[in-house]
Design a protein around this motif. Sequence first.
Motif, PDB file in Angstrom:
ATOM      1  N   MET A   1       0.698  -1.195   0.161  1.00  0.00           N
ATOM      2  CA  MET A   1       0.036  -0.407   0.629  1.00  0.00           C
ATOM      3  C   MET A   1       1.034   1.299   0.008  1.00  0.00           C
ATOM      4  SD  MET A   1      -2.795   0.821   2.531  1.00  0.00           S
ATOM      5  CE  MET A   1      -3.750   2.788   2.167  1.00  0.00           C
ATOM      6  N   SER A   2       0.585   2.057  -0.573  1.00  0.00           N
ATOM      7  CA  SER A   2       1.174   3.005  -1.513  1.00  0.00           C
ATOM      8  C   SER A   2       1.328   4.203  -0.157  1.00  0.00           C
ATOM      9  CB  SER A   2       1.252   3.844  -2.564  1.00  0.00           C
ATOM     10  OG  SER A   2      -0.112   4.611  -3.006  1.00  0.00           O
ATOM     11  N   GLU A   3       1.879   4.678   0.340  1.00  0.00           N
ATOM     12  CA  GLU A   3       1.698   6.134   1.311  1.00  0.00           C
ATOM     13  C   GLU A   3       1.409   6.945   0.475  1.00  0.00           C
ATOM     14  OE1 GLU A   3       5.451   7.319   3.058  1.00  0.00           O
ATOM     15  OE2 GLU A   3       5.922   5.873   3.934  1.00  0.00           O
ATOM     16  N   PRO A   4       0.500   8.516   1.518  1.00  0.00           N
ATOM     17  CA  PRO A   4      -0.431   9.431   0.629  1.00  0.00           C
ATOM     18  C   PRO A   4       1.282  10.046   0.569  1.00  0.00           C
ATOM     19  CG  PRO A   4      -0.375   9.367   3.315  1.00  0.00           C
ATOM     20  CD  PRO A   4      -0.065   7.842   2.672  1.00  0.00           C
ATOM     21  N   ALA A   5       0.475  11.157  -1.032  1.00  0.00           N
ATOM     22  CA  ALA A   5       1.329  11.993  -1.162  1.00  0.00           C
ATOM     23  C   ALA A   5       1.506  13.506   0.300  1.00  0.00           C
ATOM     24  CB  ALA A   5       0.857  13.114  -2.230  1.00  0.00           C
ATOM     25  N   SER A   6       2.670  13.964   0.606  1.00  0.00           N
ATOM     26  CA  SER A   6       2.713  15.304   1.011  1.00  0.00           C
ATOM     27  C   SER A   6       2.224  16.181   0.755  1.00  0.00           C
ATOM     28  CB  SER A   6       4.664  15.161   0.483  1.00  0.00           C
ATOM     29  OG  SER A   6       5.223  14.429   1.558  1.00  0.00           O
ATOM     30  N   ILE A   7       2.193  16.741   1.818  1.00  0.00           N
ATOM     31  CA  ILE A   7       1.033  17.834   1.580  1.00  0.00           C
ATOM     32  C   ILE A   7       2.062  19.163   0.887  1.00  0.00           C
ATOM     33  CG2 ILE A   7      -0.387  19.633   1.967  1.00  0.00           C
ATOM     34  CD1 ILE A   7      -1.044  18.109   5.007  1.00  0.00           C
ATOM     35  N   ARG A   8       2.101  19.423   0.063  1.00  0.00           N
ATOM     36  CA  ARG A   8       3.196  20.604  -0.406  1.00  0.00           C
ATOM     37  C   ARG A   8       2.877  22.188  -0.184  1.00  0.00           C
ATOM     38  NH1 ARG A   8       5.407  19.040  -5.060  1.00  0.00           N
ATOM     39  NH2 ARG A   8       5.816  21.403  -6.293  1.00  0.00           N
ATOM     40  N   VAL A   9       3.347  22.519  -0.070  1.00  0.00           N
ATOM     41  CA  VAL A   9       3.608  24.454   0.580  1.00  0.00           C
ATOM     42  C   VAL A   9       4.341  25.071   0.116  1.00  0.00           C
ATOM     43  CG1 VAL A   9       3.808  24.814   3.279  1.00  0.00           C
ATOM     44  CG2 VAL A   9       3.064  22.969   2.927  1.00  0.00           C
ATOM     45  N   ALA A  10       4.106  25.881   0.021  1.00  0.00           N
ATOM     46  CA  ALA A  10       4.577  27.354  -0.294  1.00  0.00           C
ATOM     47  C   ALA A  10       4.791  28.418   0.523  1.00  0.00           C
ATOM     48  CB  ALA A  10       4.477  27.797  -1.987  1.00  0.00           C
ATOM     49  N   ILE A  11       6.279  29.228   0.634  1.00  0.00           N
ATOM     50  CA  ILE A  11       6.020  30.144   1.733  1.00  0.00           C
ATOM     51  C   ILE A  11       6.440  31.921   1.321  1.00  0.00           C
ATOM     52  CG2 ILE A  11       7.166  31.363   3.503  1.00  0.00           C
ATOM     53  CD1 ILE A  11       8.847  27.774   3.623  1.00  0.00           C
ATOM     54  N   ILE A  12       5.385  32.404   2.093  1.00  0.00           N
ATOM     55  CA  ILE A  12       6.165  33.968   0.932  1.00  0.00           C
ATOM     56  C   ILE A  12       6.479  34.576   2.765  1.00  0.00           C
ATOM     57  CG2 ILE A  12       5.098  35.747   0.263  1.00  0.00           C
ATOM     58  CD1 ILE A  12       3.571  34.481  -1.630  1.00  0.00           C
ATOM     59  N   LEU A  26       9.705  22.669   7.937  1.00  0.00           N
ATOM     60  CA  LEU A  26       8.901  22.182   7.398  1.00  0.00           C
ATOM     61  C   LEU A  26       9.326  21.117   7.164  1.00  0.00           C
ATOM     62  CD1 LEU A  26       7.437  24.805   4.837  1.00  0.00           C
ATOM     63  CD2 LEU A  26       5.898  23.341   7.219  1.00  0.00           C
ATOM     64  N   LYS A  27      10.357  20.789   6.287  1.00  0.00           N
ATOM     65  CA  LYS A  27      11.776  19.527   6.318  1.00  0.00           C
ATOM     66  C   LYS A  27      11.219  18.502   7.089  1.00  0.00           C
ATOM     67  CE  LYS A  27      14.725  22.455   3.272  1.00  0.00           C
ATOM     68  NZ  LYS A  27      16.223  22.220   3.008  1.00  0.00           N
ATOM     69  N   ARG A  28      11.180  18.542   8.424  1.00  0.00           N
ATOM     70  CA  ARG A  28      11.775  17.880   9.300  1.00  0.00           C
ATOM     71  C   ARG A  28       9.928  17.408   9.158  1.00  0.00           C
ATOM     72  NH1 ARG A  28      14.298  22.383  12.290  1.00  0.00           N
ATOM     73  NH2 ARG A  28      12.293  22.553  13.421  1.00  0.00           N
ATOM     74  N   GLU A  29       9.178  18.034   9.001  1.00  0.00           N
ATOM     75  CA  GLU A  29       7.776  17.234   9.496  1.00  0.00           C
ATOM     76  C   GLU A  29       7.369  16.200   8.563  1.00  0.00           C
ATOM     77  OE1 GLU A  29       5.136  18.459  11.536  1.00  0.00           O
ATOM     78  OE2 GLU A  29       6.076  19.855  12.670  1.00  0.00           O
ATOM     79  N   SER A  30       6.585  15.474   8.919  1.00  0.00           N
ATOM     80  CA  SER A  30       6.325  14.119   8.402  1.00  0.00           C
ATOM     81  C   SER A  30       5.325  13.979   6.908  1.00  0.00           C
ATOM     82  CB  SER A  30       5.847  12.858   9.418  1.00  0.00           C
ATOM     83  OG  SER A  30       5.552  11.995   8.551  1.00  0.00           O
ATOM     84  N   GLY A  31       4.807  14.267   6.367  1.00  0.00           N
ATOM     85  CA  GLY A  31       3.972  14.316   5.360  1.00  0.00           C
ATOM     86  C   GLY A  31       3.759  15.725   4.353  1.00  0.00           C
ATOM     87  N   ILE A  32       4.585  16.602   5.057  1.00  0.00           N
ATOM     88  CA  ILE A  32       4.956  17.686   4.282  1.00  0.00           C
ATOM     89  C   ILE A  32       6.371  18.152   3.537  1.00  0.00           C
ATOM     90  CG2 ILE A  32       4.738  20.140   4.763  1.00  0.00           C
ATOM     91  CD1 ILE A  32       2.775  19.836   7.556  1.00  0.00           C
ATOM     92  N   GLU A  33       5.954  18.930   2.615  1.00  0.00           N
ATOM     93  CA  GLU A  33       7.041  18.915   1.795  1.00  0.00           C
ATOM     94  C   GLU A  33       6.725  20.743   0.917  1.00  0.00           C
ATOM     95  OE1 GLU A  33       8.654  18.121  -2.632  1.00  0.00           O
ATOM     96  OE2 GLU A  33       6.799  16.894  -2.178  1.00  0.00           O
ATOM     97  N   CYS A  34       7.492  21.156   1.489  1.00  0.00           N
ATOM     98  CA  CYS A  34       8.260  22.361   1.026  1.00  0.00           C
ATOM     99  C   CYS A  34       8.532  22.456  -0.578  1.00  0.00           C
ATOM    100  CB  CYS A  34       9.491  23.569   1.736  1.00  0.00           C
ATOM    101  SG  CYS A  34       9.749  25.364   1.448  1.00  0.00           S
TER     102      CYS A  34
END
Length: 214
Positions: A1-12, A26-34
């Motif tokens: 079973m594949s893992e759920p896609a990471s939440i894509r996050v941008a910063i301003i 954000l780099k340390r947070e599981s399931g989140i991609e900056c």
Amino acid sequence: MSEPASIRVAIIEDNEGLRQTIEAILKRESGIECVGAFESAEDGLREIPGLKPAVVLMDIQLPGMNGVDCVRQLKPLLPELQIIMLTVHDHTKSVFESLEAGANGFLLKPVRAGELGRAIHEVHAGGAPMTPNIARQVVQTFQKPIPTPDPALELSPRERQVLELLAQGLLQKEIADQLAISYHTVQAYTARIYEKLQVRSRSQAVAKYLGTMR
């Protein structure tokens, strides 16, 4: 079973040190991609539509175009985008203007690592994360009497109750549990609220209803 896609996050965020700190969190947070970090609204507007993040962390006070105006321009480009405002101030006017523009949550700086991660997951799940004192301001605004309500915006007591809980960031399932009604009933109330207020989202509903109380 594949893992759920990471939440894509941008910063301003124009403060370089803070921007780098948020990126590191954000780099340390599981399931989140900056997927991008920008120092100005103008840079964000140019790059973010192509990156297609699910969530944007937006500073309100930016050089040039401010965060609220950036939200107004970014939301039509990415209607499903969830935006969390980052601010050092908790002024009611800024909160209202951000909601009206399409923001979905508010966090006061400095933001703790755990708080930031929870807020991103919450807003991605349909919630509206808010620092407690900002949420309290929203509640207090609801409690103010309406001197001359617009008949088109009149809600039933239960609809208003549901909208108050939506404004506090609760998910529809949580509202159902709190009010001891079914999830489908909450969905029905929410649909009627949107229809009466002529809006299409939680943040627009809250902003429009708060606007009648100012």
